[in-house]
Design a protein around this motif. Structure first.
Motif, mmCIF file in Angstrom:
data_model
loop_
_atom_site.group_PDB
_atom_site.id
_atom_site.type_symbol
_atom_site.label_atom_id
_atom_site.label_comp_id
_atom_site.label_asym_id
_atom_site.label_seq_id
_atom_site.Cartn_x
_atom_site.Cartn_y
_atom_site.Cartn_z
ATOM 1 N N TYR A 29 97.946 116.468 50.018
ATOM 2 C CA TYR A 29 98.882 116.420 49.656
ATOM 3 C C TYR A 29 99.986 117.234 50.944
ATOM 4 O O TYR A 29 100.794 116.216 51.718
ATOM 5 N N ASP A 30 99.271 117.751 51.716
ATOM 6 C CA ASP A 30 100.259 118.722 52.416
ATOM 7 C C ASP A 30 100.179 117.593 53.804
ATOM 8 O O ASP A 30 101.333 117.369 54.316
ATOM 9 N N LEU A 31 99.073 117.095 54.652
ATOM 10 C CA LEU A 31 98.893 115.919 55.440
ATOM 11 C C LEU A 31 99.787 114.792 54.901
ATOM 12 O O LEU A 31 100.598 113.793 55.772
ATOM 13 N N ILE A 32 99.964 114.704 53.346
ATOM 14 C CA ILE A 32 100.423 113.340 52.829
ATOM 15 C C ILE A 32 101.984 113.449 53.059
ATOM 16 O O ILE A 32 102.157 112.623 53.737
ATOM 17 N N GLY A 33 102.357 114.848 52.613
ATOM 18 C CA GLY A 33 103.936 115.417 53.377
ATOM 19 C C GLY A 33 104.537 114.888 54.498
ATOM 20 O O GLY A 33 105.068 114.716 54.595
#
Length: 151
Positions: A126-130
């Motif tokens: 999730y953090d990388l996609i964000g």
């Protein structure tokens, strides 16, 4: 597995119970990092993020009646898929994402030209996609799109 839902909320109601949390988390990460000017809507039976005609009147070259697509995600039969046209059109962005992925997951990345498939919800970075979502603003996507796809 395309949906006939007309809103993201309707789409999420159709998602199998065991995937709702992951789909909601993915949607929230996108909405929290999405640059101004993109619009969330149902697109190709998925939750999508587009540049609306009010901003880019030409629309999508494959079908000018549609707004310019940028990202989408869906709960498919065997995975949750995240589609990002920016990594398809921009090799620098693609290479950045590939190199960063290992910092967020020990799993092998299942990726195509613009599609990432996550078989297990806990494997979604999730953090990388964000961070990926925040890397391209509307004007940058229009420029990249026109250079890469428009003849």
């Amino acid at each position: 597995m395309t949906s006939r839902a007309t809103t993201p909320e309707e789409y999420i109601k159709e998602v199998p119970e065991e995937r709702k949390e992951a789909i909601n988390n993915l949607r929230n990460v996108i909405l929290n990092n999405l640059p101004e000017g993109f619009k969330e809507e149902m697109s190709y039976g998925m939750i999508g993020y587009v540049i609306p005609h009010e901003v880019y009147p030409s629309g999508y070259h494959c079908n000018p009646k549609l707004p310019l697509p940028f990202m989408s995600f869906a709960s498919q039969k065997n995975s949750i898929n995240f589609y990002h046209m920016g990594i398809y059109a921009n090799s620098e962005l693609y290479n950045w994402f590939i190199s960063e992925y290992g910092k967020f997951s020990t799993k092998k990345l299942d990726i195509g030209k613009s599609c990432m498939r996550f078989k297990k919800e806990q494997d979604i970075p999730y953090d990388l996609i964000g961070e990926l979502v925040s890397k391209i603003n509307v004007n940058q996507w229009i420029s990249t799109y026109e250079n890469a796809f428009k003849k």
